[in-house]
Design a protein around this motif. Structure first.
Motif, PDB file in Angstrom:
ATOM      1  N   THR A  20      -7.802  -1.536  -2.428  1.00 18.32           N
ATOM      2  CA  THR A  20      -6.691  -1.062  -1.493  1.00 18.32           C
ATOM      3  C   THR A  20      -6.718  -1.474  -0.086  1.00 18.32           C
ATOM      4  N   PHE A  21      -5.832  -1.533   0.549  1.00 19.95           N
ATOM      5  CA  PHE A  21      -5.560  -1.813   1.958  1.00 19.95           C
ATOM      6  C   PHE A  21      -6.132  -3.075   2.385  1.00 19.95           C
ATOM      7  N   LYS A  58       0.717  -1.230  -0.156  1.00 20.58           N
ATOM      8  CA  LYS A  58       0.013  -0.084  -0.018  1.00 20.58           C
ATOM      9  C   LYS A  58       0.893   1.238  -0.070  1.00 20.58           C
ATOM     10  N   GLN A  59       1.907   1.339   0.450  1.00 16.30           N
ATOM     11  CA  GLN A  59       3.179   2.251   0.593  1.00 16.30           C
ATOM     12  C   GLN A  59       4.408   1.615   0.811  1.00 16.30           C
ATOM     13  N   ASP A  61       6.211   7.226   2.022  1.00 15.47           N
ATOM     14  CA  ASP A  61       4.724   6.951   2.357  1.00 15.47           C
ATOM     15  C   ASP A  61       3.930   7.706   1.330  1.00 15.47           C
ATOM     16  N   SER A  62       4.050   7.583   0.235  1.00 17.75           N
ATOM     17  CA  SER A  62       3.356   8.159  -0.710  1.00 17.75           C
ATOM     18  C   SER A  62       1.931   7.646  -0.790  1.00 17.75           C
ATOM     19  N   ASN A  63       1.633   6.199  -0.836  1.00 18.19           N
ATOM     20  CA  ASN A  63       0.483   5.496  -1.062  1.00 18.19           C
ATOM     21  C   ASN A  63      -0.118   6.028  -2.184  1.00 18.19           C
ATOM     22  N   GLN A  64       0.329   5.954  -3.386  1.00 23.84           N
ATOM     23  CA  GLN A  64       0.281   6.372  -4.569  1.00 23.84           C
ATOM     24  C   GLN A  64      -0.065   5.530  -5.848  1.00 23.84           C
ATOM     25  N   THR A  79      -3.646  -3.653  -3.130  1.00 22.84           N
ATOM     26  CA  THR A  79      -2.699  -3.100  -2.402  1.00 22.84           C
ATOM     27  C   THR A  79      -2.806  -3.661  -1.062  1.00 22.84           C
ATOM     28  N   ASP A 100      -2.273  -4.276   3.179  1.00 18.21           N
ATOM     29  CA  ASP A 100      -2.154  -3.776   4.489  1.00 18.21           C
ATOM     30  C   ASP A 100      -1.163  -4.600   5.467  1.00 18.21           C
TER      31      ASP A 100
END
Length: 249
Positions: free
Chosen positions: A141-142, A117-118, A123-126, A175, A177
């Motif tokens: 996501t997550f 996830k990042q 730590d962009s998480n993009q 993504t 977690d």
């Protein structure tokens, strides 16, 4: 089904980082590097899906310097089948990463693309979200749980209010977690075998991607130290200090 997993070489999470004296960035000299923890989780999940008979091949891809080969070899030692290193010494921003991985995905044609996830360095998480948009694939996501069906995936997501379960058609981008799984340790025999597994080397130019930065880092600073706390004698005194000194009431 083939699963494509992205991995990134980052400063090890146990290392206390140091900011360069001129504020131009983080000092990486003689610093231990390792696989991004969220990417370890992604590799582990892909391997579990393969072991459950839901996938036939796990391919890992990384974008970074030549030393990122060590990170890919770690993923191969965990159990991935082969690796692709898109080699560049330049810092690559999330959009450029997404464009390169899109090109890799179009060449590999995976049924599922798993992304951490990042990354713990920026730590962009993009990247996962951008990748989904560029490929025009569904995204989940997550993820804290992934179940693969005939042509779809059921993904349980961690959201602010608790857990949310959604269903996406494959191919899709997921993504990961922290609570998805516990990554395995690579055994010594598998570490030795990983040295012989195929690892292809490419460059961003091979995929026609411009990695020129769009952002400029003006300054990097360490966070300020915490101030010492104080003891109060009563609830009334606490409320008064929250009003007059802290300004939160």
């Amino acid at each position: 089904m083939k699963i494509l997993v992205t991995v990134k070489r980052v400063v090890d999470y146990n290392v206390k980082i140091r900011v360069k004296p001129d504020g131009s960035g983080v000092d990486l000299a003689n610093v231990k590097m390792s696989m991004n923890p969220f990417d370890e989780i992604s590799v582990e999940e892909a391997l579990r899906l393969k072991e459950a008979g839901k996938a036939s091949e796990v391919v890992v891809v990384s974008i970074g310097p030549a030393k990122a080969e060590e990170t890919l070899r770690t993923a191969l030692a965990m159990g991935a089948d082969r690796a692709i290193l898109v080699e560049t010494e330049a810092a690559v921003e999330p959009l450029a990463v997404a464009k390169i991985v899109k090109a890799v995905a179009e060449a590999e044609q995976p049924g599922l693309l798993i992304v951490g996830k990042q990354a713990i360095d920026d730590d962009s998480n993009q990247t996962g979200q951008m990748l989904s948009a560029l490929l025009n694939w569904p995204q989940a996501t997550f993820a804290s749980r992934i179940e693969i069906g005939e042509d779809k995936a059921s993904v349980t997501r961690e959201v602010d209010g608790g857990l949310q379960t959604i269903e996406v058609k494959l191919p899709a981008v997921v993504t990961t977690d922290l609570r998805l799984n516990e990554p395995r340790y690579a055994s010594l025999p598998n570490i030795m075998k990983a040295k012989k597994k195929p690892l292809d080397k490419k460059t961003p130019a091979d995929y026609g991607v411009d990695i020129a930065p769009r952002l400029t880092v003006l300054k990097t600073e360490e966070p300020g130290g915490r101030k010492a706390g104080i003891k109060v004698g009563s609830v009334a005194e606490l409320v008064e200090k929250l009003k007059t000194e802290a300004g939160v009431l």
